[in-house]
Design a protein around this motif. Structure first.
Motif, PDB file in Angstrom:
ATOM      1  N   MET A   1       0.849  -1.205   0.000  1.00  0.00           N
ATOM      2  CA  MET A   1       0.000   0.000   0.000  1.00  0.00           C
ATOM      3  C   MET A   1       0.873   1.240   0.000  1.00  0.00           C
ATOM      4  N   ASP A   2       0.642   2.110  -0.975  1.00  0.00           N
ATOM      5  CA  ASP A   2       1.413   3.345  -1.089  1.00  0.00           C
ATOM      6  C   ASP A   2       0.807   4.404  -0.177  1.00  0.00           C
ATOM      7  N   GLU A   3       1.342   4.510   1.062  1.00  0.00           N
ATOM      8  CA  GLU A   3       0.799   5.463   2.023  1.00  0.00           C
ATOM      9  C   GLU A   3       1.012   6.901   1.568  1.00  0.00           C
ATOM     10  N   ALA A   4       2.105   7.157   0.864  1.00  0.00           N
ATOM     11  CA  ALA A   4       2.360   8.510   0.373  1.00  0.00           C
ATOM     12  C   ALA A   4       1.272   8.928  -0.620  1.00  0.00           C
ATOM     13  N   LEU A   5       0.845   7.999  -1.481  1.00  0.00           N
ATOM     14  CA  LEU A   5      -0.226   8.296  -2.425  1.00  0.00           C
ATOM     15  C   LEU A   5      -1.517   8.619  -1.676  1.00  0.00           C
ATOM     16  N   LEU A   6      -1.855   7.787  -0.704  1.00  0.00           N
ATOM     17  CA  LEU A   6      -3.069   8.034   0.075  1.00  0.00           C
ATOM     18  C   LEU A   6      -3.027   9.403   0.735  1.00  0.00           C
ATOM     19  N   ARG A   7      -1.882   9.726   1.329  1.00  0.00           N
ATOM     20  CA  ARG A   7      -1.760  11.008   2.033  1.00  0.00           C
ATOM     21  C   ARG A   7      -1.919  12.176   1.053  1.00  0.00           C
ATOM     22  N   ASP A  33     -12.622   7.001   7.199  1.00  0.00           N
ATOM     23  CA  ASP A  33     -13.237   5.689   6.961  1.00  0.00           C
ATOM     24  C   ASP A  33     -12.895   5.178   5.569  1.00  0.00           C
ATOM     25  N   ALA A  34     -12.902   6.080   4.587  1.00  0.00           N
ATOM     26  CA  ALA A  34     -12.573   5.674   3.218  1.00  0.00           C
ATOM     27  C   ALA A  34     -11.122   5.213   3.119  1.00  0.00           C
ATOM     28  N   LEU A  35     -10.228   5.885   3.836  1.00  0.00           N
ATOM     29  CA  LEU A  35      -8.821   5.488   3.817  1.00  0.00           C
ATOM     30  C   LEU A  35      -8.635   4.091   4.412  1.00  0.00           C
ATOM     31  N   VAL A  36      -9.362   3.821   5.493  1.00  0.00           N
ATOM     32  CA  VAL A  36      -9.289   2.480   6.098  1.00  0.00           C
ATOM     33  C   VAL A  36      -9.752   1.428   5.092  1.00  0.00           C
ATOM     34  N   GLU A  37     -10.844   1.730   4.383  1.00  0.00           N
ATOM     35  CA  GLU A  37     -11.352   0.794   3.385  1.00  0.00           C
ATOM     36  C   GLU A  37     -10.350   0.620   2.243  1.00  0.00           C
ATOM     37  N   ALA A  38      -9.665   1.703   1.863  1.00  0.00           N
ATOM     38  CA  ALA A  38      -8.658   1.612   0.798  1.00  0.00           C
ATOM     39  C   ALA A  38      -7.509   0.701   1.209  1.00  0.00           C
ATOM     40  N   ILE A  39      -7.047   0.869   2.452  1.00  0.00           N
ATOM     41  CA  ILE A  39      -5.952   0.030   2.945  1.00  0.00           C
ATOM     42  C   ILE A  39      -6.357  -1.444   2.925  1.00  0.00           C
ATOM     43  N   ARG A  40      -7.649  -1.696   3.189  1.00  0.00           N
ATOM     44  CA  ARG A  40      -8.134  -3.084   3.239  1.00  0.00           C
ATOM     45  C   ARG A  40      -8.280  -3.709   1.854  1.00  0.00           C
ATOM     46  N   THR A  41      -8.742  -2.912   0.871  1.00  0.00           N
ATOM     47  CA  THR A  41      -9.117  -3.506  -0.421  1.00  0.00           C
ATOM     48  C   THR A  41      -8.135  -3.260  -1.553  1.00  0.00           C
ATOM     49  N   GLN A  51      -8.434   8.680  -6.675  1.00  0.00           N
ATOM     50  CA  GLN A  51      -9.097   9.825  -6.049  1.00  0.00           C
ATOM     51  C   GLN A  51     -10.617   9.716  -6.203  1.00  0.00           C
ATOM     52  N   ARG A  52     -11.084   9.356  -7.390  1.00  0.00           N
ATOM     53  CA  ARG A  52     -12.518   9.194  -7.590  1.00  0.00           C
ATOM     54  C   ARG A  52     -13.060   8.101  -6.676  1.00  0.00           C
ATOM     55  N   TRP A  53     -12.315   7.005  -6.524  1.00  0.00           N
ATOM     56  CA  TRP A  53     -12.740   5.906  -5.636  1.00  0.00           C
ATOM     57  C   TRP A  53     -12.905   6.415  -4.204  1.00  0.00           C
ATOM     58  N   LEU A  54     -11.920   7.169  -3.725  1.00  0.00           N
ATOM     59  CA  LEU A  54     -11.982   7.681  -2.356  1.00  0.00           C
ATOM     60  C   LEU A  54     -13.140   8.664  -2.178  1.00  0.00           C
ATOM     61  N   ILE A  55     -13.345   9.544  -3.170  1.00  0.00           N
ATOM     62  CA  ILE A  55     -14.456  10.498  -3.080  1.00  0.00           C
ATOM     63  C   ILE A  55     -15.787   9.754  -2.998  1.00  0.00           C
ATOM     64  N   THR A  56     -15.938   8.728  -3.859  1.00  0.00           N
ATOM     65  CA  THR A  56     -17.191   7.977  -3.881  1.00  0.00           C
ATOM     66  C   THR A  56     -17.440   7.278  -2.549  1.00  0.00           C
ATOM     67  N   LEU A 116      -3.385  20.269  11.056  1.00  0.00           N
ATOM     68  CA  LEU A 116      -2.342  19.252  10.988  1.00  0.00           C
ATOM     69  C   LEU A 116      -2.942  17.853  10.965  1.00  0.00           C
ATOM     70  N   ARG A 117      -4.007  17.666  11.732  1.00  0.00           N
ATOM     71  CA  ARG A 117      -4.624  16.337  11.810  1.00  0.00           C
ATOM     72  C   ARG A 117      -5.442  16.040  10.558  1.00  0.00           C
ATOM     73  N   ALA A 118      -6.289  16.987  10.153  1.00  0.00           N
ATOM     74  CA  ALA A 118      -7.255  16.715   9.092  1.00  0.00           C
ATOM     75  C   ALA A 118      -6.679  16.869   7.693  1.00  0.00           C
ATOM     76  N   VAL A 119      -5.838  17.872   7.490  1.00  0.00           N
ATOM     77  CA  VAL A 119      -5.320  18.162   6.151  1.00  0.00           C
ATOM     78  C   VAL A 119      -3.877  17.707   5.997  1.00  0.00           C
ATOM     79  N   GLY A 120      -3.065  17.971   7.033  1.00  0.00           N
ATOM     80  CA  GLY A 120      -1.665  17.596   6.952  1.00  0.00           C
ATOM     81  C   GLY A 120      -1.420  16.115   7.099  1.00  0.00           C
ATOM     82  N   GLY A 121      -2.377  15.401   7.707  1.00  0.00           N
ATOM     83  CA  GLY A 121      -2.250  13.964   7.825  1.00  0.00           C
ATOM     84  C   GLY A 121      -1.382  13.500   8.975  1.00  0.00           C
TER      85      GLY A 121
END
Length: 381
Positions: A1-7, A33-41, A51-56, A116-121
């Motif tokens: 999983m590319d965490e840098a991409l997710l961030r 919640d979407a990020l958790v689902e991305a890490i799982r699937t 990005q479209r997947w995460l938005i949806t 820092l928490r919400a946008v900076g990750g």
């Protein structure tokens, strides 16, 4: 999983939800919640358009929560909305979100923590370390900020000073921590400098560039820290240094000194020295005096004690250090360094070992442990 991409995708996804009508706190929860689902699937079923997947997924999660919340039934007409078909439009909402998070209803410290928490990750632990407070205290502060902004409209962007503070802390975490955010902080500060003619914006960008120019020399091949005095200055990026110094000189010429310009001036003096022995420590002490007047920060006074020790001798540095609270982070490490410079190796070795136990991260702990071992080996001969 590319965490840098997710961030890197978080700001765009969060911005999409906010534009669609989600309040910030609920949007941030939905994105997580979407990020958790991305890490799982994603490892077994990667999407064609991340990005479209995460938005949806995030939007569906927000709608699910809104449907279940009786107090938010006014959003029922949004339940059937979905992101438009086709590739997601590439929009960089990050800088705008930084301003929105610095909402006037929040105190500056709460606005910085929330951004820092919400946008900076950054994690709550990383933010707490940046603020020098316990993690539980920072968690409460972020929770209160979320509750505050959940009831307001984001039509009053915050102050430039608060956004600069956020960018500065994000850069520091990316520069010295375990999340690489330094380049992103520089990118956003460049954007800010392009639209706001303010000497402190230029000062912050200069400061970031001057520090970033030395990054390649800050660690050895084995990952261990290399102190400034021992760094290979041939590896410093002189092009970036020149850009930083030019920005700083232009900012200082406007005679509206701020803390970021003062910090950049100190960094420029380090960058200008061809060798550690040629560093103009007297002038650095003068800049720390200016910075102390601007901020009244104990961390600034701690760094000033080191500079005094270099300019006027280690005993003068120890005198300056004695006026500061011993509980201050890195106080023990500075005391160890100054005692070593003063020839008191037994005390220095003990203090290095003590400082290692208090170190906020693994590389710093390992560095201080090696310093203690080096002195103990010397004493045993």
């Amino acid at each position: 999983m590319d965490e840098a991409l997710l961030r890197s995708l978080i700001p765009g996804v969060l911005g999409a939800l906010v534009r669609r009508g989600a309040d910030f706190a609920a949007a941030e929860d939905a994105v997580q919640d979407a990020l958790v689902e991305a890490i799982r699937t994603w490892p077994t079923d990667p999407p064609r358009d991340p990005q479209r997947w995460l938005i949806t997924v995030a939007w569906r999660r927000f709608l699910d929560v809104a449907r279940a919340d009786a107090a938010r039934r006014r959003r029922e007409d949004l339940l059937d909305e979905e992101p438009a078909p086709g590739p997601a439009v590439s929009v960089d909402d990050t800088l705008a979100l930084y301003f929105l998070c610095a909402h006037p209803s929040l105190t500056p410290s709460s606005a910085v923590a929330l951004t820092l928490r919400a946008v900076g990750g950054l994690t709550t632990r990383q933010i707490a370390q940046a603020y020098l407070v316990p993690e539980a205290t920072m968690a409460q502060r972020i929770s209160r900020a979320k509750r505050t902004v959940s009831a307001v409209r984001f039509d009053q962007p915050g102050e430039v000073a608060t956004v600069l503070r956020v960018l500065y802390l994000v850069f520091n975490e990316g520069y010295s921590g375990d999340v690489d955010l330094a380049a992103e902080a520089i990118r956003l500060t460049r954007q800010l400098a392009a639209v706001i003619d303010h000497p402190e914006v230029a000062g912050l960008l200069a400061l970031m560039l001057l520090h970033h120019a030395r990054r390649a020399s800050r660690t050895a091949p084995d990952g261990s820290l290399v102190p400034l005095a021992e760094q290979d200055r041939g590896r410093w990026d002189t092009t970036v240094i020149a850009e930083g110094i030019a920005l700083l000189q232009a900012a200082l010429a406007r005679d509206r000194l701020g803390e970021f310009q003062a910090q950049a001036a100190i960094a420029a003096l380090h960058a200008d020295a061809r060798a550690a022995e040629e560093t103009d420590w007297v002038q650095i002490v003068e800049w720390y005096d200016e910075l102390a007047q601007l901020t009244d920060s104990p961390v600034v006074r701690l760094n000033r004690a080191v500079a005094v020790g270099e300019a006027d001798g280690p005993r003068a540095g120890l005198v300056a250090l004695a006026a500061l609270d011993e509980a201050l982070p890195r106080h023990t490490a500075v005391a160890a360094y100054l005692h070593e410079r003063d020839g008191n190796l037994v005390t220095a070795a003990r203090l290095y070992a003590e400082a290692a136990r208090k170190a906020p991260n693994l590389p710093e702990r390992d560095h201080l442990t090696r310093q203690a071992a080096r002195l103990n080996t010397s004493l045993s001969r």
